[in-house]
Scaffold this motif. Structure first.
Motif, short mmCIF file in Angstrom:
data_model
loop_
_atom_site.label_atom_id
_atom_site.label_comp_id
_atom_site.label_asym_id
_atom_site.label_seq_id
_atom_site.Cartn_x
_atom_site.Cartn_y
_atom_site.Cartn_z
N UNK A 128 0.88 -1.17 0.00
CA UNK A 128 0.00 0.00 0.00
C UNK A 128 0.92 1.22 0.00
N UNK A 129 0.82 2.01 -1.06
CA UNK A 129 1.80 3.07 -1.26
C UNK A 129 1.17 4.44 -1.02
N UNK A 130 1.78 5.17 -0.09
CA UNK A 130 1.29 6.51 0.25
C UNK A 130 2.17 7.53 -0.48
N UNK A 131 1.57 8.25 -1.42
CA UNK A 131 2.37 9.23 -2.18
C UNK A 131 2.12 10.63 -1.64
N UNK A 132 3.16 11.19 -1.02
CA UNK A 132 3.04 12.53 -0.44
C UNK A 132 3.85 13.55 -1.25
N UNK A 133 4.09 13.23 -2.51
CA UNK A 133 4.65 14.22 -3.44
C UNK A 133 3.49 15.10 -3.87
N UNK A 134 3.77 16.36 -4.13
CA UNK A 134 2.71 17.21 -4.65
C UNK A 134 2.29 16.71 -6.04
N UNK A 181 9.72 13.63 -0.58
CA UNK A 181 11.10 14.11 -0.55
C UNK A 181 11.73 13.67 0.77
N UNK A 182 13.06 13.52 0.80
CA UNK A 182 13.71 13.12 2.05
C UNK A 182 13.42 14.09 3.19
N UNK A 183 13.42 15.39 2.91
CA UNK A 183 13.20 16.32 4.01
C UNK A 183 11.78 16.22 4.55
N UNK A 184 10.83 15.92 3.67
CA UNK A 184 9.47 15.76 4.15
C UNK A 184 9.31 14.46 4.94
N UNK A 185 10.05 13.43 4.53
CA UNK A 185 10.02 12.17 5.27
C UNK A 185 10.44 12.41 6.72
N UNK A 210 12.37 7.81 -1.94
CA UNK A 210 12.54 9.23 -1.71
C UNK A 210 13.38 9.86 -2.81
N UNK A 211 13.04 11.07 -3.17
CA UNK A 211 13.82 11.71 -4.22
C UNK A 211 13.41 13.15 -4.40
N UNK A 212 13.88 13.74 -5.50
CA UNK A 212 13.58 15.11 -5.91
C UNK A 212 14.43 16.16 -5.22
N UNK A 213 15.33 15.75 -4.33
CA UNK A 213 16.30 16.70 -3.78
C UNK A 213 17.52 15.93 -3.30
N UNK A 214 18.68 16.58 -3.27
CA UNK A 214 19.87 15.86 -2.80
C UNK A 214 19.82 15.57 -1.30
N UNK A 230 13.25 1.22 5.24
CA UNK A 230 14.49 1.34 4.47
C UNK A 230 14.25 2.40 3.40
N UNK A 231 15.14 3.36 3.33
CA UNK A 231 14.93 4.50 2.43
C UNK A 231 15.75 4.33 1.17
N UNK A 232 15.09 4.37 0.02
CA UNK A 232 15.77 4.20 -1.27
C UNK A 232 15.72 5.50 -2.05
N UNK A 233 16.84 5.79 -2.67
CA UNK A 233 16.95 7.02 -3.45
C UNK A 233 16.58 6.72 -4.91
N UNK A 234 16.00 7.68 -5.57
CA UNK A 234 15.82 7.54 -7.00
C UNK A 234 16.06 8.87 -7.67
N UNK A 235 16.30 8.84 -8.95
CA UNK A 235 16.72 10.04 -9.64
C UNK A 235 15.97 10.21 -10.94
#
Lengths: 433, 148
Positions: A128-134, A181-185, A210-214, A230-235
């Protein structure tokens, strides 16, 4: 787990053969359909038939954000609007935003690429995926949304804002994957703690995409601790597709680039010449499978490096490091190049430092003055002035030894640094030159 | 002797040198029904440390935490001396002779019983209590701060 195991395990030779074939085809396609590229190729004498190896790609001029601006809004599209089924645009803090378009086929390609990175991080159709990206013009929300639907996961399009409500939804629906985003996480973790929610008992999160910012690996640790996942980065970036260009596998050792869809190069941002394998430089991306927007050598401004050695997961695609910064957010402090991520790495390696910080740059006479605001917490506050001083001196000394310049850390009260629901604002440059 | 009895709980609060922050701390305690008995403010360029001795330490601590302040609880000592010329000097002579290391101190005068109260943060509170009590110094307990 693999989403497209045939492609993701191609040999290097096969990858390069495919890339060359698609590149040559794209040059023809762009020449026929995009006046901007026709003029450019004519001017440089570039013909598809002269491209004999991937090295010949270097003869093609770079495409930059300015090229998008100059052709605003739809000037770089290769198809007429009838075939375009979706428009996105970048946030563009200055001037016009960068507009991108997608055909039906492009959306299919895109969601397939996002499905790949999600599956590589361990997402399945049981999640179950919660998307909190705008959601909106930003590619993050819709990009992840359709990719995860393709995987078969149950998608909750929460979008951004109202953190308490987000936590309630995750709790009630039993979200196992969080996308933001990582900062929002981090902010979600912090808010959950304040609400008295035990992330291990009350939430079921396992995976963060998590992504969209360094962000740094130290920040990853903090997010993983606070949210129990576990936090995974994507680009990705909208100009070449959106999220899905590259993503981490369960080895968490670099992001696999979808090399059957993109050619990546690392160049020296000043000279434009490719650097040696494994060296840091600016990432340049050429998408190979886009119908609406087949651009060439897009300068991402992200600084990273690429590894081609075999990954533990078995994927053969090259991996890119987390970008350490952007050519345009590189700070020059007293003549020294500094990336905010380097500062973050130092701060977060010190026990007890909270993940919220802000860098303030000022001018003190002719000299730059850099101050880092760090939020105080019970671990950083000592009742004795002597111990407090020693602690602050230690932070300053570690910053100095890592960066080679003087940066002064300053403690501020908790929650006095603005929380962001999108990309965090880390730098305030008050210098006037 | 009961060393624990003479440990006075002190509340330390981190505050930025910004308008209204000092007021906010005292207001948080007012709302919790806490009476401040003694306090000091140590300041640096960037921030300050507010230290309080109160009648209800636990309530004060909880109220400040609740208001998102950074708070530390620690133990200090309270010593009563005569409110007269030479009173402090006499005490400090003993402290100095006993070789006790003082981190910081502050004071208040209780006009009701004509005594001054000195609040000390010693590096080693246990040994300070033992030694000062052996030297017949008048140590106060938390009871005293609830009473006055």
């Amino acid at each position: 787990m693999f989403w497209n195991s045939r492609e993701e395990e191609m040999t290097r030779d096969d990858i390069e053969k495919l890339q060359l074939e698609l590149l040559v085809r794209n040059i023809d396609y762009a020449y026929e359909n995009i006046p901007f590229y026709r003029d450019r190729f004519d001017e440089k004498g570039i013909k598809a038939k002269d491209i004999k190896s991937l090295k010949d790609l270097q003869n093609i001029p770079f495409t930059t954000k300015d090229d998008f601006r100059n052709n605003y809004p739809f000037g770089l599209f290769a198809t007429d609007m009838k075939k375009i089924v979706r428009i996105h645009a970048s946030s563009g803090t200055t001037g016009k935003p960068t507009v991108v378009g997608y055909t039906k086929k492009d959306l299919e390609t895109w969601s397939n690429l996002v499905a790949r990175i999600a599956v590589a991080a361990g997402v399945t159709d049981n999640d179950i995926v919660h998307i909190a990206f705008g959601y909106g013009l930003f590619t993050g929300g819709f990009g992840l949304h359709y990719g995860l639907e393709k995987v078969g996961a149950s998608v909750v399009p929460a979008s951004s804002g109202n953190t308490k409500r987000q936590i309630m939804l995750m709790q009630d629906y039993g979200a196992t994957v969080l996308v933001c985003t990582p900062s929002y996480a981090l902010h979600i973790g912090e808010t959950a703690q304040k609400l008295g929610i035990d992330v291990h008992k009350d939430l079921k999160l396992k995976i963060g995409l998590l992504g969209a910012e360094p962000w740094s690996n130290q920040m990853r640790k903090k997010i993983e601790e606070r949210l129990g996942l576990k936090a995974y980065d994507n680009y990705g970036l909208s100009e070449v597709m959106g999220p899905g260009v590259a993503g981490e596998c369960e080895a968490q050792d670099g992001m696999h680039i979808a090399e059957d869809n993109f050619i990546v190069e690392i160049i020296n941002p000043e000279t434009g010449i490719p650097v040696e394998d494994g060296e840091y430089g600016e990432l340049v991306v050429t998408p190979l499978t886009k119908e609406a927007l087949p651009i060439f050598r897009y300068r991402t401004r992200d600084i990273t490096r690429i590894k081609k050695d075999r990954c533990l997961c078995g994927r053969t695609f090259a991996r890119m490091d987390k970008p350490i910064g952007r050519t345009d957010d590189m700070l020059i402090i007293r003549g020294v190049n500094v990336f905010p991520s380097q500062i973050e790495e130092v701060l977060f390696s010190i026990e007890g430092i909270s993940p919220h910080y802000q860098i303030i740059l000022e001018r003190d006479g002719a000299l730059d003055k850099a101050t880092i605001l760090v939020e105080a917490n019970a671990n950083l506050f000592f009742d004795e002035m002597k111990k407090q001083r020693q602690f602050m001196d230690r932070i300053n000394a570690e910053l100095k030894s890592a960066l080679g310049i003087e940066i002064t850390a300053k403690l501020v009260e908790p929650y006095s640094i603005e929380r962001s629901e999108g990309k965090a604002k880390r730098i305030i440059d008050k210098r006037k030159f | 002797m009961d060393i624990e009895k003479y440990k006075i709980p002190q509340i330390s609060v981190f505050i930025e040198n910004k308008k209204g922050r000092f007021y906010n701390t005292t207001n948080a305690m007012r709302e919790a029904g806490v009476n401040i008995r003694a306090m000091s403010l140590a300041d640096t360029m960037d921030f300050g440390i507010l230290r309080f001795v109160v009648d209800k330490p636990k309530e004060a601590y909880d109220a400040l935490i609740e208001s998102d302040f950074i708070v530390k609880k620690n133990d200090i000592m309270a010593i009563a001396i005569d409110d007269e010329c030479g009173g402090l000097s006499k005490l400090l002579k003993v402290v100095s002779d006993l070789d006790l290391n003082v981190e910081y101190m502050y004071t208040f005068v209780n006009s009701l019983d004509k005594r001054a109260v000195m609040l000390f943060k010693f590096e080693d509170i246990d040994s300070a209590i033992q030694k000062l009590s052996d030297s017949n110094i008048n140590l106060l307990d938390q009871e005293y701060f609830n009473r006055i």
